[in-house]
Every structure is written in C-alpha cells, then in structure tokens.
Design a protein around this motif. Structure first.
Motif, mmCIF file in Angstrom:
data_model
loop_
_atom_site.group_PDB
_atom_site.id
_atom_site.type_symbol
_atom_site.label_atom_id
_atom_site.label_comp_id
_atom_site.label_asym_id
_atom_site.label_seq_id
_atom_site.Cartn_x
_atom_site.Cartn_y
_atom_site.Cartn_z
ATOM 1 N N GLN A 107 118.552 56.711 101.185
ATOM 2 C CA GLN A 107 119.026 58.011 101.631
ATOM 3 C C GLN A 107 118.920 59.091 100.550
ATOM 4 N N LYS A 108 118.734 60.319 101.014
ATOM 5 C CA LYS A 108 118.879 61.494 100.167
ATOM 6 C C LYS A 108 120.239 62.113 100.510
ATOM 7 N N ILE A 109 121.058 62.289 99.490
ATOM 8 C CA ILE A 109 122.429 62.746 99.682
ATOM 9 C C ILE A 109 122.655 64.092 99.002
ATOM 10 N N GLU A 116 128.801 60.371 87.310
ATOM 11 C CA GLU A 116 128.626 58.917 87.311
ATOM 12 C C GLU A 116 127.606 58.497 88.363
ATOM 13 N N VAL A 117 127.623 59.171 89.488
ATOM 14 C CA VAL A 117 126.649 58.877 90.531
ATOM 15 C C VAL A 117 125.238 59.155 90.023
ATOM 16 N N GLY A 124 119.276 66.058 94.519
ATOM 17 C CA GLY A 124 117.944 66.244 93.959
ATOM 18 C C GLY A 124 117.606 65.357 92.772
ATOM 19 N N THR A 125 118.559 64.529 92.328
ATOM 20 C CA THR A 125 118.335 63.625 91.201
ATOM 21 C C THR A 125 118.117 62.201 91.693
ATOM 22 N N LYS A 153 114.426 54.315 94.357
ATOM 23 C CA LYS A 153 114.163 53.382 95.454
ATOM 24 C C LYS A 153 115.398 52.521 95.691
ATOM 25 N N PRO A 154 115.540 51.924 96.880
ATOM 26 C CA PRO A 154 116.670 51.024 97.123
ATOM 27 C C PRO A 154 116.757 49.947 96.054
#
Length: 284
Positions: A131-133, A232-233, A256-257, A263-264
């Motif tokens: 996912q892109k968060i 931290e994320v 964006g980072t 990748k998973p």
C-alpha cells in the motif's frame, strides 16, 4: 440479486427498507461488524460477536445479540447468496421511535440488518505490491474503540488519499500513529520488532489484530504494543495493516517515502500466509 436480512426477514435487496426516522440514518446511532468468508465459512465469528456485544454495551443499547441466531443468519445468507469468498456485514441501530428526537428512548426496538458481499480476499493485488499511505490528523470522536457507523471522516480521508494516488490514510494523534481509516497499523523495526499501538479508546480493538499478534507469537517474533511516531514509520524496515477484509496487508510507502526497499517485507508476507492458513482451518 442478493438476498438480505432486515429485522427477521430475508428479502431481495431491492425490497429492503428501514424507517427514515431510524437513528442510524439520523444520528449515526448504530454499530456494525464485518465477518470474512473463506470457502463458504466464517472467519473468527465468535470474536466479532464478542466485540459487537461490547460496542452495544458501551453505547447503552438494550438489544442483546443472540449469538446462535446470528450465526444461523450469517450462514443462511452465505448459502442463499452462494458466497464462497467475501464478507457478511451486520449492523444494529437503535431503531426508530417514530420521529426525530435527540433524546434516546431505550424502549425502541433495534433495527438489525445483514447483507453479503462477494469479494476476492486471498488474491490481493494490493497485498502483492504494498500500500501507499498518506498521514492525516486524527480528529475523530475519541471513542474509536467502539465500532460505530460514524465513518464519515474515515471515508473522507480514504477518498482524499485516493485522489492523491494513495491507497489509504493513517491517522496521527499528538504526533503518534493511531490507526488506518479502516484497519490497525504496524511497523517492523530494523531489529525485527513488530510495533503496534496499545489498546485504548484511541483505536479499534481489531479482531484480526488479536489473531495476527497470536500468529506473531507462534512465529516467536517480538511484539511491542506502544505508541510510535511518523518518523519511526518512515525509518522502519517494514510496515503493514490488518483488518477483517484485507487480513495482513503490507505497506510500501508512507507520505512519499519508501518503507524498506519499497516492497512488501518478509515478516508481513509470512504473517499474512500463516493468518490465512490458521483461520481458514478454524472457520465455521
């Protein structure tokens, strides 16, 4: 056309109705649960019903769910709609007292609605690519532990994230991640420690969360239930979310980072595999 369940009756979806004065419609005065279906069987049904009972109790509902009856309804809907993989949605509202009124009449009969959704759960393109968060402030009602139908803010965030090319939103309260728009949030540190926010009124007490943490324990992975920051994320080795409809879903990018190599990660992928395997075997 699907068969749905409304207040004791199985009816075609285009004939299903509730009152315009129902409190879920006027005040979002209702709670819900979503139970996954694999191979025509229900995943962690008892866990969802336990949480349903808690949500009802926390809001002072007089309706007390009959678990055996609800199990029979779930199974009947799965059978009638030929669902082999998908979801069963259940909603209980405080019903309609006959007119709009802020004051709650506890003698009002509850409204009970269930319907199914066929959906591919095992094969997930999102889980395969990650996912892109995007992160947003968490300005919700501070009883996020109750699974209410007050989902407007989450809906707005998910819609805005999609418009910006992302898949979902994670919310931030006082500098710390709370949860996703419809899921619990996790990171994996560079020391392979799984970190997720501790249970409180600030997050939903996820049924899938509980099961996945059990899987992590069985894999002898270290878990820390604590607050964690956006920084931290961004510096984590991996990140992922959990929910009844997406199981374990890896995160590849936040704000964006890239997370890790973008990748998973192996821990999220293994947790997804073992969760599906264990819960498929235990389904009822």
């Amino acid at each position: 056309m699907r068969t749905v369940y409304v207040n004791g009756q199985y009816v075609p979806e285009n004939e299903a109705t509730i009152s315009i004065f129902d409190r879920s419609f006027l005040f979002a005065d209702g709670v819900y649960e979503v139970t996954s279906v694999l191979d025509g069987k229900l995943i962690d049904f008892n866990g969802h019903m336990t949480r349903l009972a808690r949500s009802l109790s926390e809001l002072g509902f007089t309706y007390v769910p009959d678990i055996d009856e609800l199990l029979a309804v779930h199974r009947e809907l799965v059978k009638r709609n030929n669902v082999t993989e998908g979801l069963v949605y259940l909603q209980v509202s405080r019903g309609s007292a006959g007119d709009r009124d802020f004051a709650i009449n506890k003698d009002t009969p509850a409204t009970l609605v269930l319907f199914t959704q066929s959906k591919s759960l095992i094969k997930s393109a999102l889980a395969e690519r990650g996912q892109k968060i995007l992160t947003y402030p968490d300005v919700r009602w501070r009883r996020s532990d109750i699974k209410t139908v007050q989902l407007l803010y989450a809906s707005l965030l998910k819609t805005e994230a999609a418009a910006k090319g992302a898949d979902d939103a994670w919310m931030v309260l006082d500098g710390y991640i709370t949860e996703g728009s419809s899921n619990n949030a996790y990171i994996v540190t560079k020391d392979n420690v799984i970190v997720t926010r501790q249970l409180s009124n600030d997050i939903l007490h996820g049924i899938t969360r509980k099961a996945v943490l059990k899987c992590a324990d069985e894999l002898q992975l270290k878990v820390e239930e604590r607050l964690f920051t956006v920084d931290e994320v961004l510096n984590a080795k991996e990140a992922f979310s959990t929910s009844a409809s997406a199981f374990v879903c890896p995160v590849a990018e936040v704000d964006g980072t890239k997370i890790g190599d973008g990748k998973p990660g192996p821990i999220a992928k293994r947790l997804r595999e073992i969760y599906i395997e264990a819960n498929r075997a235990a389904a009822i």
